[in-house]
Design a protein around this motif. Structure first.
Motif, short mmCIF file in Angstrom:
data_model
loop_
_atom_site.label_atom_id
_atom_site.label_comp_id
_atom_site.label_asym_id
_atom_site.label_seq_id
_atom_site.Cartn_x
_atom_site.Cartn_y
_atom_site.Cartn_z
N ASP A 1 0.82 -1.23 0.00
CA ASP A 1 0.00 0.00 0.00
C ASP A 1 0.85 1.26 0.00
O ASP A 1 0.43 2.30 -0.49
CB ASP A 1 -0.92 0.03 1.24
N ASN A 2 2.06 1.17 0.58
CA ASN A 2 2.85 2.42 0.67
C ASN A 2 4.13 2.39 -0.17
O ASN A 2 4.97 3.27 -0.06
CB ASN A 2 3.17 2.75 2.15
N ILE A 3 4.24 1.39 -1.04
CA ILE A 3 5.50 1.28 -1.82
C ILE A 3 5.64 2.42 -2.84
O ILE A 3 4.67 2.82 -3.49
CB ILE A 3 5.59 -0.10 -2.53
N ASN A 4 6.84 2.96 -2.91
CA ASN A 4 7.17 3.94 -3.96
C ASN A 4 8.47 3.45 -4.59
O ASN A 4 9.56 3.63 -4.05
CB ASN A 4 7.34 5.33 -3.32
N TRP A 5 8.32 2.82 -5.76
CA TRP A 5 9.46 2.15 -6.39
C TRP A 5 10.62 3.09 -6.65
O TRP A 5 11.78 2.70 -6.61
CB TRP A 5 9.03 1.48 -7.70
N SER A 6 10.29 4.36 -6.92
CA SER A 6 11.36 5.27 -7.35
C SER A 6 12.29 5.65 -6.20
O SER A 6 13.33 6.28 -6.42
CB SER A 6 10.77 6.52 -8.00
N THR A 7 11.95 5.28 -4.96
CA THR A 7 12.81 5.67 -3.84
C THR A 7 14.05 4.78 -3.71
O THR A 7 14.93 5.06 -2.90
CB THR A 7 12.05 5.60 -2.49
N ARG A 8 14.07 3.67 -4.44
CA ARG A 8 15.22 2.74 -4.30
C ARG A 8 15.89 2.49 -5.64
O ARG A 8 15.25 2.53 -6.68
CB ARG A 8 14.74 1.38 -3.75
N ARG A 9 17.18 2.21 -5.55
CA ARG A 9 17.94 1.92 -6.78
C ARG A 9 17.81 0.43 -7.12
O ARG A 9 17.61 -0.38 -6.23
CB ARG A 9 19.42 2.24 -6.52
N PRO A 10 17.98 0.10 -8.40
CA PRO A 10 17.96 -1.32 -8.76
C PRO A 10 19.09 -2.05 -8.02
O PRO A 10 20.18 -1.52 -7.89
CB PRO A 10 18.23 -1.32 -10.27
N GLN A 11 18.78 -3.24 -7.51
CA GLN A 11 19.81 -4.02 -6.81
C GLN A 11 20.87 -4.49 -7.81
O GLN A 11 20.55 -4.97 -8.89
CB GLN A 11 19.15 -5.24 -6.15
N MET A 12 22.12 -4.35 -7.46
CA MET A 12 23.19 -4.83 -8.34
C MET A 12 23.99 -5.93 -7.60
O MET A 12 23.59 -7.06 -7.63
CB MET A 12 24.08 -3.67 -8.81
N ASP A 13 25.10 -5.60 -6.92
CA ASP A 13 25.88 -6.64 -6.22
C ASP A 13 25.00 -7.44 -5.25
O ASP A 13 24.10 -6.87 -4.63
CB ASP A 13 26.97 -6.00 -5.33
N PHE A 14 25.29 -8.72 -5.10
CA PHE A 14 24.58 -9.45 -4.04
C PHE A 14 25.44 -9.51 -2.79
O PHE A 14 26.67 -9.47 -2.86
CB PHE A 14 24.10 -10.85 -4.50
N PRO A 15 24.78 -9.56 -1.61
CA PRO A 15 25.53 -9.60 -0.35
C PRO A 15 26.06 -11.00 -0.03
O PRO A 15 25.78 -11.95 -0.76
CB PRO A 15 24.50 -9.16 0.69
N VAL A 16 26.80 -11.08 1.07
CA VAL A 16 27.39 -12.38 1.45
C VAL A 16 26.28 -13.39 1.79
O VAL A 16 25.29 -13.05 2.43
CB VAL A 16 28.43 -12.20 2.59
N GLN A 17 26.49 -14.60 1.32
CA GLN A 17 25.44 -15.64 1.40
C GLN A 17 26.09 -16.99 1.66
O GLN A 17 27.23 -17.23 1.21
CB GLN A 17 24.72 -15.66 0.05
N CYS A 18 25.41 -17.87 2.37
CA CYS A 18 25.84 -19.28 2.39
C CYS A 18 24.65 -20.16 2.70
O CYS A 18 23.63 -19.69 3.21
CB CYS A 18 26.99 -19.51 3.38
N ALA A 19 24.77 -21.42 2.36
CA ALA A 19 23.69 -22.37 2.68
C ALA A 19 24.29 -23.77 2.85
O ALA A 19 25.24 -24.14 2.17
CB ALA A 19 22.64 -22.39 1.58
#
Ligand code: MTE
Length: 397
Positions: free
Chosen positions: A251-269
């Motif tokens: 209901d309150n999302i404003n897409w233009s406030t964020r940049r497209p995600q590029m690098d991914f953060p540290v991850q493991c599984a």
């Protein structure tokens, strides 16, 4: 244009390995069983996750295929596959990870929208092809440029496939010119995967591979490249694959406030175990993958069997025979490490893994703190609940 298939025509899909877990049939989205990821450092093509937003296009006559390079250029060009193959060829080992990897687990905390993925929307391949920086040089854009004479700052990749999110138009994405013209960023126009010609699912005849960046920017079935002043305005750059704080809802999302995600953060599984596995008495081997974006290597993988009170360090492996060390000059900087630790587990245990990258970034403890409505980038500590069968001794070690 070769291979044009409408956004709803799924009658000509390729055949796939039966062991893949299908998360959505049309478009086809599937991942291998977790255990398949740790059977080899380089993921076999059959077991490599498939992430699509529309039907798989068919390019049946590669002789007629050509890549258009245009946009803010004095002299746009068309390159045939033969011309692309004549450029110096590079083999880059890089892990591709969908931003939605581990979304199902994030959804358990609070519902999110998107295809559900376990922990195997990720794979490590040897991509063979030409460097984008070399292709851009052919149109007069020199290495390490961040802006062209005509004001170009972004390189947009436009595909052959058609998807409903683009109202039947092509899938597209862009990266900054600075990254595209940096030979060390290893951005490839790849025509090979693991030494063989790309298959249809993974982008035949030509795809982009942007190492260290979420998979969404590695555009498959490349049709054209456009140099532009602005970043790509397509759906998958502006209305998806952005990370919002936990307070943002539909209901309150404003897409233009964020940049497209590029690098991914540290991850493991952890991939050697699934939830509810009953493990035999004695010691148990815990193995999985760990990776970080942006070319940051994995400094450490920690394992806990007591809810995070105490930790032991796992051994890491890449190609070579022995354990991997962070100062290994032959290490693949865009690729995952596989890890392994032998632990003694209590009667009923939660086994936890967390990784630390070369910038000392560490995975967050809880999914709640990183929850976002699209369910992307679930990089919280990976937890597997197992039970110990006290009747049988473990013979697998
Ligand atoms: N490129 C096109 N043309 N169409 C797509 O649907 N999906 C993207 C990216 N490139 C996509 C695409 C996403 S979200 C991911 S994660 C990767 O491709 C998946 O690549 P793979 O299917 O080869 O694993």
């Amino acid at each position: 244009m070769p291979g044009l298939i409408g956004p709803k025509d799924y009658s000509q899909e390729p055949s796939r390995h039966p062991s893949l877990k299908i998360n959505a049939k049309e478009p086809f989205n599937a991942e291998p069983p977790r255990a398949a990821l740790i059977s080899s450092y380089v993921t076999p093509v059959d077991y490599f996750y498939k992430r699509n937003h529309g039907p798989i296009p068919i390019v049946d006559n590669v002789e007629r295929y050509s890549l258009a390079v245009g946009g803010l250029l004095k002299k746009p060009i068309q390159l045939s596959m033969a011309e692309i193959r004549k450029l110096p060829k590079y083999n880059v080992t890089a892990t591709l990870q969908c931003a939605g990897n581990r979304r199902t687990a994030m959804s358990k905390s609070r519902t999110v929208r998107g295809v559900g993925w376990d922990a195997a929307a990720i794979g490590n391949a040897i991509w063979g092809g030409a460097k984008l920086s070399d292709v851009l040089e052919l149109v007069g854009i020199s290495k390490h440029s961040s802006v062209t004479l005509s004001g170009g700052k972004h390189v947009e990749f436009i595909s052959i496939d058609r998807c409903k999110e683009e109202n039947g138009g092509p899938y597209k994405a862009s990266i900054p010119l600075q990254q595209a013209t940096n030979p060390d960023a290893d951005v490839l126009l790849a025509y090979e995967m693991n030494g063989k010609i790309l298959n249809r699912d993974h982008g035949y005849p030509l795809r982009v591979v942007v190492p260290g960046v979420i998979g969404a920017r590695s555009v498959k079935w490349l049709d054209s490249i456009k140099i532009s002043e602005e970043e790509c305005q397509g759906f998958f750059m502006q209305k998806d694959y952005k990370t919002f704080p936990p307070s943002v809802n539909w209901d309150n999302i404003n897409w233009s406030t964020r940049r497209p995600q590029m690098d991914f953060p540290v991850q493991c599984a952890i991939c050697s175990l699934e939830d509810e596995d009953v493990v035999k008495q004695g010691k148990i081997k815990v193995s999985g993958y760990a990776v970080s974006g942006g070319g940051r290597g994995i400094e450490r993988v920690d394992i806990s069997v007591d809810g995070g009170k105490t930790w032991m360090e796992a051994q890491r492996f890449q190609k070579g025979d022995g354990p991997y060390s962070s100062d290994d000059l032959n290490g693949d900087k865009w690729a995952w490490v596989l890890f392994e630790a032998v632990v003694d587990i209590p009667e009923k245990a939660e086994i936890i893994a967390k990784a630390v990258d070369s910038a000392a970034n560490v995975q967050p403890e809880n999914v709640e703190t990183i929850w976002n409505l699209r369910g992307i980038l679930n990089t919280s500590w990976h937890r597997v609940q197992v039970r110990k069968d006290s009747c049988v001794a473990n013979s697998s070690l």
